[in-house]
Write an enzyme that holds these catalytic residues in place. Structure first.
Site, mmCIF file in Angstrom:
data_model
loop_
_atom_site.group_PDB
_atom_site.id
_atom_site.type_symbol
_atom_site.label_atom_id
_atom_site.label_comp_id
_atom_site.label_asym_id
_atom_site.label_seq_id
_atom_site.Cartn_x
_atom_site.Cartn_y
_atom_site.Cartn_z
ATOM 1 N N TYR A 1 0.861 -1.178 0.000
ATOM 2 C CA TYR A 1 0.000 0.000 0.000
ATOM 3 C C TYR A 1 0.898 1.228 0.000
ATOM 4 C CZ TYR A 1 -3.751 3.193 1.576
ATOM 5 O OH TYR A 1 -4.645 4.218 1.695
ATOM 6 N N LYS B 1 -1.501 -1.431 -3.929
ATOM 7 C CA LYS B 1 -2.575 -0.438 -3.856
ATOM 8 C C LYS B 1 -1.927 0.926 -4.021
ATOM 9 C CE LYS B 1 -5.988 1.631 -0.753
ATOM 10 N NZ LYS B 1 -6.550 1.672 0.624
#
Length: 299
Positions: A142, A170
């Site tokens: 992320y 992400k």
């Protein structure tokens, strides 16, 4: 049994970073979490992120995190990918959370860039590698430098992609140019972590979304994605443009605050926030209603 995944879509395509419902006195609302998880999957999500930032993970205990993952797995674990957020800025603590999530049965891990410490790229590489080595679960990185203070450089993403369990990223970096290069060079499954850029990121190789607005417009997000995958760029663009007021309204202030307010307006489980987050003002709620209505959300 985990839902079917492919190397191209290891966590599905439309995922919502789920809020954590609390009761009126601020306790964990596990029944509400299960009801909300079922609602989100019924609406078109094939994955849920539990214990992410949108789940107020900085304010929940390790035991609460474990209880949440278990409850959501019981509710939808045979219908959707249940991915546990385990990232902290302490590698040892992160590894403990990763192993806990694996024992509980999570289908994958979401690991945010260590925040506040501002480690160098070699520190990021070792941190994420340690996570991937700690369990047998697939890992989604992320990358959100606006919160963490440090980006994951493209070169680091390419190195990390060599690990067999680091399979996705992400992307909340907000840089389509860097994303284009990183997708091409790393081969990671790419998920948009910025709702306003969901469609643009699809156009440069993303496979899906990890969304906040998926709490309220998951059917539209899936329709947009399927239109794009089917080659109907015009329809995908029309849906994107229709949703612009929702994208804007849900992030006029802090996203967890607006999401819980939106769910309250729809009669769905949400409850209060834990400090330092606070509820919307009456003026902010009124503006949110206008934004959601402009985007076609029924309240």
């Amino acid at each position: 049994m985990a839902p079917i995944s492919t190397p191209q879509t290891p966590f599905g395509r439309v995922l919502t970073a789920m809020i954590t419902p609390f009761t009126a006195d601020g306790a964990l609302d596990l029944d509400g979490a299960q009801r909300l998880a079922v609602h989100l999957v019924d609406a078109g999500n094939d994955g849920l992120i539990i214990n992410g930032t949108t789940g107020e993970s900085p304010t929940t205990t390790d035991a609460e995190k474990n209880d949440l993952v278990r409850a959501v797995l019981e509710a939808v674990g045979d219908r959707a990918h249940v991915v546990a957020g385990i990232g902290t800025n302490d590698t040892r603590h992160t590894l403990e959370l990763a192993r806990q999530a694996e024992r509980t049965g999570a289908h994958g891990l979401l690991a945010v860039t260590p925040y506040y410490s501002k480690p160098p790229q070699e520190g990021l590489f070792r941190h994420f590698t340690a996570i991937a080595d700690a369990t047998e679960l697939p890992v989604m990185l992320y990358d959100i430098p606006g919160r963490s203070g440090v980006p994951i450089n493209t070169e680091t993403l390419v190195r990390l992609a060599e690990h067999p369990r680091i399979v996705a990223n992400k992307d909340a970096k907000g840089d389509l140019g860097r994303a284009s290069w990183a997708i091409a060079q790393s081969g990671l499954a790419w998920y948009s972590g910025d709702d306003m850029l969901n469609l643009p990121l699809l156009s440069v190789g993303a496979v899906g979304f990890v969304s906040v607005v998926g709490h309220v417009v998951a059917p539209e997000l899936r329709e947009m994605l399927e239109a794009h995958l089917g080659g109907d760029v015009q329809k995908a663009t029309e849906i994107h443009q229709k949703l612009l007021p929702v994208f804007t309204g849900m992030f006029r202030t802090q996203g967890v605050m607006t999401t819980k307010a939106a769910l309250d307006l729809q009669g769905l489980p949400a409850g209060p926030l834990r400090l330092p987050l606070v509820g919307l003002t009456d003026e902010e709620t009124a503006q949110l209603k206008l934004d959601l209505a402009a985007g076609g959300v029924q309240l």
